[in-house]
Design a protein around this motif. Sequence first.
Motif, mmCIF file in Angstrom:
data_model
loop_
_atom_site.group_PDB
_atom_site.id
_atom_site.type_symbol
_atom_site.label_atom_id
_atom_site.label_comp_id
_atom_site.label_asym_id
_atom_site.label_seq_id
_atom_site.Cartn_x
_atom_site.Cartn_y
_atom_site.Cartn_z
ATOM 1 N N LEU A 63 0.858 -1.185 0.000
ATOM 2 C CA LEU A 63 0.000 0.000 0.000
ATOM 3 C C LEU A 63 0.896 1.238 0.000
ATOM 4 O O LEU A 63 1.142 1.859 1.027
ATOM 5 C CB LEU A 63 -0.941 -0.016 1.208
ATOM 6 C CG LEU A 63 -1.824 -1.269 1.341
ATOM 7 C CD1 LEU A 63 -2.697 -1.173 2.581
ATOM 8 C CD2 LEU A 63 -2.657 -1.497 0.095
ATOM 9 N N GLY A 64 1.407 1.558 -1.181
ATOM 10 C CA GLY A 64 2.386 2.629 -1.322
ATOM 11 C C GLY A 64 1.855 4.009 -1.017
ATOM 12 O O GLY A 64 2.630 4.937 -0.819
ATOM 13 N N ARG A 71 2.929 1.409 7.014
ATOM 14 C CA ARG A 71 2.774 0.136 6.308
ATOM 15 C C ARG A 71 2.907 -1.096 7.203
ATOM 16 O O ARG A 71 2.180 -2.069 7.011
ATOM 17 C CB ARG A 71 3.758 0.053 5.135
ATOM 18 C CG ARG A 71 3.407 1.004 4.041
ATOM 19 C CD ARG A 71 4.353 0.877 2.872
ATOM 20 N NE ARG A 71 4.391 2.153 2.177
ATOM 21 C CZ ARG A 71 5.448 2.666 1.605
ATOM 22 N NH1 ARG A 71 6.590 2.014 1.609
ATOM 23 N NH2 ARG A 71 5.381 3.826 1.010
ATOM 24 N N PRO A 72 3.810 -1.121 8.208
ATOM 25 C CA PRO A 72 3.890 -2.310 9.073
ATOM 26 C C PRO A 72 2.604 -2.555 9.875
ATOM 27 O O PRO A 72 2.384 -3.657 10.366
ATOM 28 C CB PRO A 72 5.062 -2.014 10.007
ATOM 29 C CG PRO A 72 5.886 -1.010 9.293
ATOM 30 C CD PRO A 72 4.907 -0.191 8.498
ATOM 31 N N LEU A 73 1.762 -1.538 10.001
ATOM 32 C CA LEU A 73 0.523 -1.675 10.758
ATOM 33 C C LEU A 73 -0.593 -2.301 9.929
ATOM 34 O O LEU A 73 -1.655 -2.635 10.459
ATOM 35 C CB LEU A 73 0.073 -0.304 11.280
ATOM 36 C CG LEU A 73 1.106 0.447 12.126
ATOM 37 C CD1 LEU A 73 0.609 1.827 12.495
ATOM 38 C CD2 LEU A 73 1.486 -0.352 13.367
ATOM 39 N N THR A 74 -0.361 -2.457 8.622
ATOM 40 C CA THR A 74 -1.342 -3.085 7.743
ATOM 41 C C THR A 74 -1.013 -4.573 7.642
ATOM 42 O O THR A 74 0.036 -5.021 8.091
ATOM 43 C CB THR A 74 -1.308 -2.463 6.331
ATOM 44 O OG1 THR A 74 -0.131 -2.858 5.645
ATOM 45 C CG2 THR A 74 -1.404 -0.934 6.399
ATOM 46 N N PHE A 76 -0.529 -5.952 4.828
ATOM 47 C CA PHE A 76 0.094 -6.087 3.521
ATOM 48 C C PHE A 76 1.606 -5.956 3.614
ATOM 49 O O PHE A 76 2.155 -5.668 4.670
ATOM 50 C CB PHE A 76 -0.493 -5.029 2.575
ATOM 51 C CG PHE A 76 -1.941 -5.253 2.265
ATOM 52 C CD1 PHE A 76 -2.325 -6.036 1.199
ATOM 53 C CD2 PHE A 76 -2.939 -4.690 3.053
ATOM 54 C CE1 PHE A 76 -3.662 -6.271 0.912
ATOM 55 C CE2 PHE A 76 -4.276 -4.902 2.787
ATOM 56 C CZ PHE A 76 -4.644 -5.705 1.705
ATOM 57 N N ALA A 77 2.277 -6.161 2.467
ATOM 58 C CA ALA A 77 3.735 -6.065 2.423
ATOM 59 C C ALA A 77 4.187 -4.656 2.785
ATOM 60 O O ALA A 77 3.477 -3.681 2.559
ATOM 61 C CB ALA A 77 4.235 -6.446 1.034
ATOM 62 N N VAL A 78 5.385 -4.552 3.345
ATOM 63 C CA VAL A 78 5.937 -3.259 3.759
ATOM 64 C C VAL A 78 6.663 -2.598 2.591
ATOM 65 O O VAL A 78 6.571 -1.402 2.377
ATOM 66 C CB VAL A 78 6.875 -3.432 4.968
ATOM 67 C CG1 VAL A 78 7.556 -2.125 5.326
ATOM 68 C CG2 VAL A 78 6.100 -3.978 6.142
ATOM 69 N N ASN A 79 7.433 -3.369 1.848
ATOM 70 C CA ASN A 79 8.130 -2.855 0.657
ATOM 71 C C ASN A 79 8.511 -3.996 -0.254
ATOM 72 O O ASN A 79 8.351 -5.117 0.023
ATOM 73 C CB ASN A 79 9.347 -2.025 1.003
ATOM 74 C CG ASN A 79 10.357 -2.768 1.858
ATOM 75 O OD1 ASN A 79 10.417 -3.989 1.847
ATOM 76 N ND2 ASN A 79 11.125 -2.033 2.599
#
Length: 79
Positions: A63-64, A71-74, A76-79
Amino acid sequence: MVGEDHKNYLLLTVGYLKGKRVHACVVHLEIINEKIWIHEDGLEDGIALDLLMAGIPKNKIVLGFHPPEVRPLTEFAVN
């Protein structure tokens, strides 16, 4: 619209609404290191849900549009 490198995908809205010109990016996806980065998501239910329903796992979707620290709170992938 697909970029020449076939790594950028855009869904645009272009035209006129009530006499005013409309030109906006609704969805922007980019493939980076075998992951799908969602840079812009203006869909009501979100494009990530469609990707999941198509069988793409969460660890392949970034989720860019969220800042890196969020992002770590989702799920989904972080990067």
